[in-house]
Scaffold this motif. Structure first.
Motif, mmCIF file in Angstrom:
data_model
loop_
_atom_site.group_PDB
_atom_site.id
_atom_site.type_symbol
_atom_site.label_atom_id
_atom_site.label_comp_id
_atom_site.label_asym_id
_atom_site.label_seq_id
_atom_site.Cartn_x
_atom_site.Cartn_y
_atom_site.Cartn_z
ATOM 1 N N ARG A 161 0.829 -1.210 0.000
ATOM 2 C CA ARG A 161 0.000 0.000 0.000
ATOM 3 C C ARG A 161 0.860 1.254 0.000
ATOM 4 N NH1 ARG A 161 -4.210 -2.401 4.500
ATOM 5 N NH2 ARG A 161 -5.605 -3.461 3.012
ATOM 6 N N ARG A 162 1.914 1.228 0.786
ATOM 7 C CA ARG A 162 2.808 2.386 0.818
ATOM 8 C C ARG A 162 3.534 2.556 -0.516
ATOM 9 N NH1 ARG A 162 3.475 4.886 5.602
ATOM 10 N NH2 ARG A 162 2.714 3.875 7.505
ATOM 11 N N ALA A 163 3.848 1.456 -1.180
ATOM 12 C CA ALA A 163 4.463 1.550 -2.505
ATOM 13 C C ALA A 163 3.521 2.229 -3.495
ATOM 14 C CB ALA A 163 4.846 0.158 -3.009
ATOM 15 N N LYS A 164 2.247 1.940 -3.379
ATOM 16 C CA LYS A 164 1.273 2.614 -4.245
ATOM 17 C C LYS A 164 1.202 4.096 -3.906
ATOM 18 C CE LYS A 164 -2.288 0.544 -5.960
ATOM 19 N NZ LYS A 164 -3.598 -0.112 -6.240
ATOM 20 N N ASP A 165 1.191 4.423 -2.618
ATOM 21 C CA ASP A 165 1.177 5.830 -2.202
ATOM 22 C C ASP A 165 2.419 6.566 -2.699
ATOM 23 O OD1 ASP A 165 -1.204 5.380 -0.855
ATOM 24 O OD2 ASP A 165 -0.250 5.163 1.119
ATOM 25 N N ALA A 166 3.543 5.849 -2.796
ATOM 26 C CA ALA A 166 4.794 6.456 -3.232
ATOM 27 C C ALA A 166 4.875 6.625 -4.743
ATOM 28 C CB ALA A 166 5.973 5.625 -2.742
ATOM 29 N N GLY A 167 3.889 6.105 -5.467
ATOM 30 C CA GLY A 167 3.842 6.345 -6.907
ATOM 31 C C GLY A 167 4.540 5.324 -7.778
ATOM 32 N N PHE A 168 4.889 4.175 -7.229
ATOM 33 C CA PHE A 168 5.510 3.137 -8.053
ATOM 34 C C PHE A 168 4.509 2.600 -9.073
ATOM 35 C CE2 PHE A 168 8.413 3.072 -4.399
ATOM 36 C CZ PHE A 168 9.640 2.999 -5.049
ATOM 37 N N ASP A 169 5.039 1.934 -10.099
ATOM 38 C CA ASP A 169 4.204 1.329 -11.136
ATOM 39 C C ASP A 169 3.843 -0.115 -10.820
ATOM 40 O OD1 ASP A 169 4.154 3.523 -13.203
ATOM 41 O OD2 ASP A 169 6.327 3.252 -13.029
ATOM 42 N N GLY A 170 4.397 -0.649 -9.763
ATOM 43 C CA GLY A 170 4.138 -2.020 -9.356
ATOM 44 C C GLY A 170 5.157 -2.409 -8.310
ATOM 45 N N VAL A 171 5.164 -3.689 -7.946
ATOM 46 C CA VAL A 171 6.096 -4.188 -6.938
ATOM 47 C C VAL A 171 6.641 -5.539 -7.365
ATOM 48 C CG1 VAL A 171 5.003 -2.964 -5.006
ATOM 49 C CG2 VAL A 171 4.265 -5.277 -5.579
ATOM 50 N N GLU A 172 7.828 -5.840 -6.847
ATOM 51 C CA GLU A 172 8.422 -7.167 -7.005
ATOM 52 C C GLU A 172 8.596 -7.766 -5.626
ATOM 53 O OE1 GLU A 172 11.722 -8.153 -9.851
ATOM 54 O OE2 GLU A 172 12.856 -8.467 -7.980
ATOM 55 N N VAL A 173 8.106 -8.973 -5.430
ATOM 56 C CA VAL A 173 8.279 -9.689 -4.162
ATOM 57 C C VAL A 173 9.610 -10.423 -4.218
ATOM 58 C CG1 VAL A 173 7.358 -11.493 -2.659
ATOM 59 C CG2 VAL A 173 5.792 -9.902 -3.815
ATOM 60 N N HIS A 174 10.458 -10.171 -3.228
ATOM 61 C CA HIS A 174 11.792 -10.772 -3.185
ATOM 62 C C HIS A 174 11.705 -12.133 -2.511
ATOM 63 C CE1 HIS A 174 15.992 -11.175 -3.301
ATOM 64 N NE2 HIS A 174 16.394 -10.061 -2.680
ATOM 65 N N ALA A 175 11.797 -13.182 -3.321
ATOM 66 C CA ALA A 175 11.770 -14.553 -2.800
ATOM 67 C C ALA A 175 13.035 -15.286 -3.218
ATOM 68 C CB ALA A 175 10.529 -15.285 -3.307
ATOM 69 N N ALA A 176 14.161 -14.550 -3.220
ATOM 70 C CA ALA A 176 15.422 -15.087 -3.733
ATOM 71 C C ALA A 176 16.568 -14.803 -2.772
ATOM 72 C CB ALA A 176 15.718 -14.459 -5.101
ATOM 73 N N ASN A 177 17.755 -15.253 -3.191
ATOM 74 C CA ASN A 177 19.040 -14.837 -2.619
ATOM 75 C C ASN A 177 19.205 -15.143 -1.131
ATOM 76 O OD1 ASN A 177 19.272 -13.866 -5.179
ATOM 77 N ND2 ASN A 177 19.410 -11.712 -4.630
ATOM 78 N N GLY A 178 18.552 -16.178 -0.661
ATOM 79 C CA GLY A 178 18.764 -16.611 0.716
ATOM 80 C C GLY A 178 18.033 -15.806 1.762
ATOM 81 N N TYR A 179 17.047 -15.004 1.380
ATOM 82 C CA TYR A 179 16.308 -14.197 2.348
ATOM 83 C C TYR A 179 15.029 -14.922 2.783
ATOM 84 C CZ TYR A 179 19.798 -10.772 1.067
ATOM 85 O OH TYR A 179 21.001 -10.143 0.848
ATOM 86 N N LEU A 180 14.171 -14.250 3.539
ATOM 87 C CA LEU A 180 13.153 -14.946 4.323
ATOM 88 C C LEU A 180 12.272 -15.896 3.502
ATOM 89 C CD1 LEU A 180 11.844 -15.288 7.144
ATOM 90 C CD2 LEU A 180 10.168 -13.595 6.410
ATOM 91 N N LEU A 181 11.695 -15.415 2.403
ATOM 92 C CA LEU A 181 10.768 -16.274 1.665
ATOM 93 C C LEU A 181 11.490 -17.488 1.096
ATOM 94 C CD1 LEU A 181 8.442 -13.676 -0.096
ATOM 95 C CD2 LEU A 181 8.104 -14.891 2.068
ATOM 96 N N GLU A 182 12.731 -17.296 0.642
ATOM 97 C CA GLU A 182 13.488 -18.447 0.164
ATOM 98 C C GLU A 182 13.889 -19.363 1.315
ATOM 99 O OE1 GLU A 182 16.242 -18.785 -3.490
ATOM 100 O OE2 GLU A 182 17.594 -18.316 -1.821
ATOM 101 N N GLN A 183 14.131 -18.798 2.476
ATOM 102 C CA GLN A 183 14.425 -19.626 3.651
ATOM 103 C C GLN A 183 13.255 -20.551 3.960
ATOM 104 O OE1 GLN A 183 15.482 -16.778 6.747
ATOM 105 N NE2 GLN A 183 16.910 -15.787 5.340
ATOM 106 N N PHE A 184 12.041 -20.059 3.785
ATOM 107 C CA PHE A 184 10.863 -20.913 3.972
ATOM 108 C C PHE A 184 10.746 -21.937 2.856
ATOM 109 C CE2 PHE A 184 9.418 -18.156 7.313
ATOM 110 C CZ PHE A 184 8.510 -18.910 8.037
ATOM 111 N N LEU A 185 11.104 -21.546 1.639
ATOM 112 C CA LEU A 185 10.915 -22.416 0.480
ATOM 113 C C LEU A 185 11.854 -23.617 0.496
ATOM 114 C CD1 LEU A 185 9.342 -22.688 -2.195
ATOM 115 C CD2 LEU A 185 11.194 -21.383 -3.288
ATOM 116 N N ARG A 186 13.084 -23.425 0.923
ATOM 117 C CA ARG A 186 14.077 -24.503 0.867
ATOM 118 C C ARG A 186 14.011 -25.396 2.115
ATOM 119 N NH1 ARG A 186 19.637 -21.917 -1.778
ATOM 120 N NH2 ARG A 186 18.612 -21.081 -3.660
ATOM 121 N N ASP A 187 14.032 -26.690 1.892
ATOM 122 C CA ASP A 187 14.009 -27.603 3.043
ATOM 123 C C ASP A 187 15.339 -27.615 3.790
ATOM 124 O OD1 ASP A 187 15.506 -29.036 1.179
ATOM 125 O OD2 ASP A 187 14.010 -30.631 0.939
#
Length: 362
Positions: A161-187
């Protein structure tokens, strides 16, 4: 072979060419997560890219793992980002922001009250994080409690929501490079026994719930997602035991949601681009939408990838640091300036929005 320089659409986003600027952490924000006043000029200079993917941006204070990285959880951060998007749009560019939670790749000094970082499981990360004291080993994380996950997903929603308020054209969800979402994804990093651990479906659940929350704000056709199926570089993160099956399941579910694009770090981040351990074509087919290729591409490989429809866009990272006019340089086949590593992280205008006279003439 000139398709690299022709317009297309990535989901609902019309882009002027097939060259994307990859998200690049530059560590120029304040410790309050407010982007530097120089950020508007930095992104404006690079607005000829078909799509700018702004640097990884913390969805909350808890999400932060590196000093001087920006956020999207306060009004001051939104106001600073609005200056960036306005500057990019004034040049006719398009810009999305990458939503980031580092999970275990953090340090207690970066967390509110000196708290432990969070992760799917209490497994120590390797590597280093950048703190105000310099590079340090990540702190031992604690496992997220099941009842905390709903609040975490809401952090993604609020950042969107804040990204929309800031005027971005969209968002990318970071699920790579060893960060939280990838930590959940990998066994290898997720040893949970509840509904967020164990099976592939369970390990992919958090990523899909975060995507659902963000898409509920933006619409799926303005949401992308980044994956790195083969990268172990950040945190010495071991690969998943079944990377092909795990990622095919995830991208199929993402494709069903109609996401704008899938952005894949092909091979080893900061290293070998060999992809023999995974079938990228199968991932693309499972996703079914626009595909942004990333990792070590040069002009010839990018031309070939877009001409053969192996990629809808190609993301360049380090090349954009020293070459704000990268699109023109690639089009005209001009040499590229290799920006000194010393200016990558932290500091001011030098190595960010300007270079020494000798460097600029290179």
């Amino acid at each position: 072979m000139q398709s690299l320089f022709t317009p297309t659409r990535i989901g609902a986003i019309a882009v002027s060419n097939r060259i994307a600027m990859a998200p690049l952490t530059r560590s120029r924000a304040g410790m309050d997560g407010v982007p530097s006043p120089l950020a508007a000029e930095y992104y404006r200079q690079r607005a000829t890219a078909g799509l700018l993917i702004a640097e990884a941006t913390n969805i909350s204070r808890q999400a932060r793992g590196y000093a001087y990285t920006p956020g999207l959880y306060s009004d001051a951060q939104v106001a600073a980002w609005k200056q960036v998007t306005d500057a990019v749009h004034a040049e006719g560019g398009k810009i999305v922001v990458q939503l980031w939670h580092v999970g275990r790749m953090s340090h207690t000094s970066l967390q509110a009250g000196g708290a432990a970082p969070v992760a799917p499981s209490a497994i120590q990360a390797g590597g280093q994080v950048f703190t105000e004291a310099g590079f340090e080993a990540p702190s031992m994380p604690r496992a997220l409690q099941l009842e905390e996950i709903a609040s975490l997903i809401d952090d993604y929603r609020q950042a969107a929501r804040r990204a929309k308020d800031a005027g971005f054209d969209g968002v990318e969800v970071h699920a790579a490079n060893g960060y939280l979402l990838e930590q959940f994804l990998r066994d290898s990093t997720n040893h949970r026994t509840d509904r967020y651990g164990g099976s592939i479906e369970n390990r992919a659940r958090l990523t899909l719930e975060a995507v659902n929350a963000v898409a509920g704000v933006w619409g799926a056709d303005r949401v992308g997602l980044r994956l790195s199926p083969l990268s172990t570089a950040i945190g010495d993160t071991p690969l998943d035991s079944t990377p092909q099956a795990t990622h095919e399941y995830l991208v199929r579910r993402l494709g069903e949601r109609g996401l704008a694009y899938l952005h894949v770090v092909e091979g080893q981040m900061h290293g070998d681009n060999a992809t023999s351990a995974i079938d990228l074509d199968a991932l693309k087919q499972s996703f079914g939408g626009a595909y942004i290729a990333n990792n070590g591409y040069d002009r010839e490989r990018a031309l070939a990838a877009t001409a053969s429809a192996q990629a809808d866009m190609v993301a360049f990272g380090r090349a954009f640091i020293g070459n704000p006019d990268l699109v023109a340089r690639l089009r005209d086949n001009k040499p590229l300036f290799d920006a000194p590593f010393a200016g990558y992280f932290g500091g001011g205008a030098e190595g960010y929005t300007q270079f020494t006279e000798a460097a600029a003439a290179a």
